[in-house]
Enzyme design. Sequence first.
Site, PDB file in Angstrom:
ATOM      1  N   GLY A 515       1.702  -1.143   2.697  1.00 13.16           N
ATOM      2  CA  GLY A 515       1.046  -1.807   1.577  1.00 13.16           C
ATOM      3  C   GLY A 515       1.793  -1.510   0.293  1.00 13.16           C
ATOM      4  O   GLY A 515       3.010  -1.325   0.294  1.00 13.16           O
ATOM      5  N   GLU A 516       1.077  -1.483  -0.825  1.00 17.03           N
ATOM      6  CA  GLU A 516       1.621  -1.208  -2.161  1.00 17.03           C
ATOM      7  C   GLU A 516       2.491  -2.333  -2.689  1.00 17.03           C
ATOM      8  O   GLU A 516       2.838  -2.370  -3.865  1.00 17.03           O
ATOM      9  CB  GLU A 516       2.442   0.086  -2.193  1.00 17.03           C
ATOM     10  N   GLY A 517       2.897  -3.271  -1.824  1.00 17.63           N
ATOM     11  CA  GLY A 517       3.863  -4.287  -2.211  1.00 17.63           C
ATOM     12  C   GLY A 517       5.254  -3.967  -1.719  1.00 17.63           C
ATOM     13  O   GLY A 517       6.215  -4.667  -2.077  1.00 17.63           O
TER      14      GLY A 517
END
Length: 554
Positions: A515-517
């Site tokens: 996640g997080e980008g």
Amino acid sequence: MGRLTLLLGGQKSGKSSLAARRATGSGRPVVVVAPAEVRDPEFAARVDRHRADRPAGWHTYETFDLRQAVADAPAGAFILVDALDTWLAERLERAGIGLGDELPDPDRRRQAEAAVLAELRGFAAAVAGRDGEAVVIAGLPGFGVHASGPGARAYVDIHGLAVQALSAAADEVLLVVGGRGLPIPAEPGSAAATAPANHQRLAELLAAVAPVDEGAAAAARQRHRQLAKPPGSLGHLEEVGCQLAAIAGRCPPPVPVAPALVVAAADHGVHARGVSDWPQAVTRAMVSTVAAGEASVSAIARATGARVLVLDVGTAGDGPVPAGVRDARVRRATGDLSREPAMTAAECRTAIEAGAAAARELLAAGADLLATGDLGIGNTTATACLIAAYTGAAPASVTGRGANLDDARVPQKVRLIEQALARPRDPDDPLATLASLGGLEHAALVGVILAGAAARVPVVLDGVIAGAAALAAVVICPASAGYLIAGHTSAEPGARIVLDRLGRRALLDLGMRLGEGTGAVLAVPLVQAAARVLAETATIEAVLSRTEAAVGGS
């Protein structure tokens, strides 16, 4: 979407009469929800008078289950709840807190308070998710006879909190004096205050999203056939270049040189049901870590030249957000989606607008590509709910272990997702589905996607959380699909179902699930390369001309 009005006033202030006039003037079927239990002759006579005053065509539900009453009401009906006070007194009695108690148990009081607020928020969300209007009548908490005993004081305190909860969700709050309703304005910046404006902004945003230019995409395909390489030899990279041309409306497309990532962060009420190995406080800790430039996505963003904006739309806790974080908190975590709607329609629209505003700010500063990221312990549960709801996939097929250390919690997540999907909602209203089952970060990412599409810039998706948000965005606004580029294939099982439904093939498949980008930002150089190939590669005609010139010159 439904409309909720709260009428506040003292005894004999004319609240019921005003509500009745509104109901009569609505031109809709009227359902009266009367949450009262008759226990003495005087109250029985009062109830009889109220029944006699109602027009013959009105239907009365004598129930304490407000959410079920909303679910059972005919479509489009005007719902009148008369009154919150008697409902609350009965709820507290059932929880073991009597008005005459000398010293209510503190733990029991806290549990009762939490249950009351959760039920009222669920009721408000149920109203928002249907067509029609609901009016709730309530006395003014803290006014009237002095609450001298601990039990009575507990009632007054919880009554005040209950009114606050409904007021926060209501579209309109009126103070009734002498049968006349005086509007009480919402606090500036609150979800209630911004709901009408956000509703209008969302409509304007949707109207600004135009389909991509298929003519430019066709021109890009033709150009690829003319370049100095075997046709199709760059595989999926060629498809991305054609999509970039369609987004920009010209061939060759501009090369994105100023990528920007929005990391939307929020917490989830379902976390309390044991869906994660990690404590909820980790969300805020990771928000701080990303803002400080010390997270994995921070390192990857530096490697790819992407600017990072961290947007807090709903982390838990009352303290200020960490330094460097954009504070756009709509509420402190969503509701427990397995038992109640995660948020109201107004809160959902506010979160969408927060994401869109962040994206517009980045675009105004020169960003020409947007990437999507997320933070939120427990958000794979909400994600699986959205994927199942929007695609019809079985919950077990879209539920993985998320950030957990092993698969032990997956069966529990599946059961909770099944419970959430079984709750009543309007399946034909994609925004209601997002509000009922999603997270505030999902809603914010919907805003990022729509703002990017409205500005005709590519939006690179991260993994399964961003994918679920993309599903919502596309169902809400089908034209936005053409602006989406899948950065990577998450290891979560729902990821491939999302990509199949979106008709997208990911640029990377590295087994990532952070996640997080991270996956979105990591894919940015490939997107840039796809544009550069179209803009900077020589044509086969030019190469042949050079060859002929070289041969002739020798």
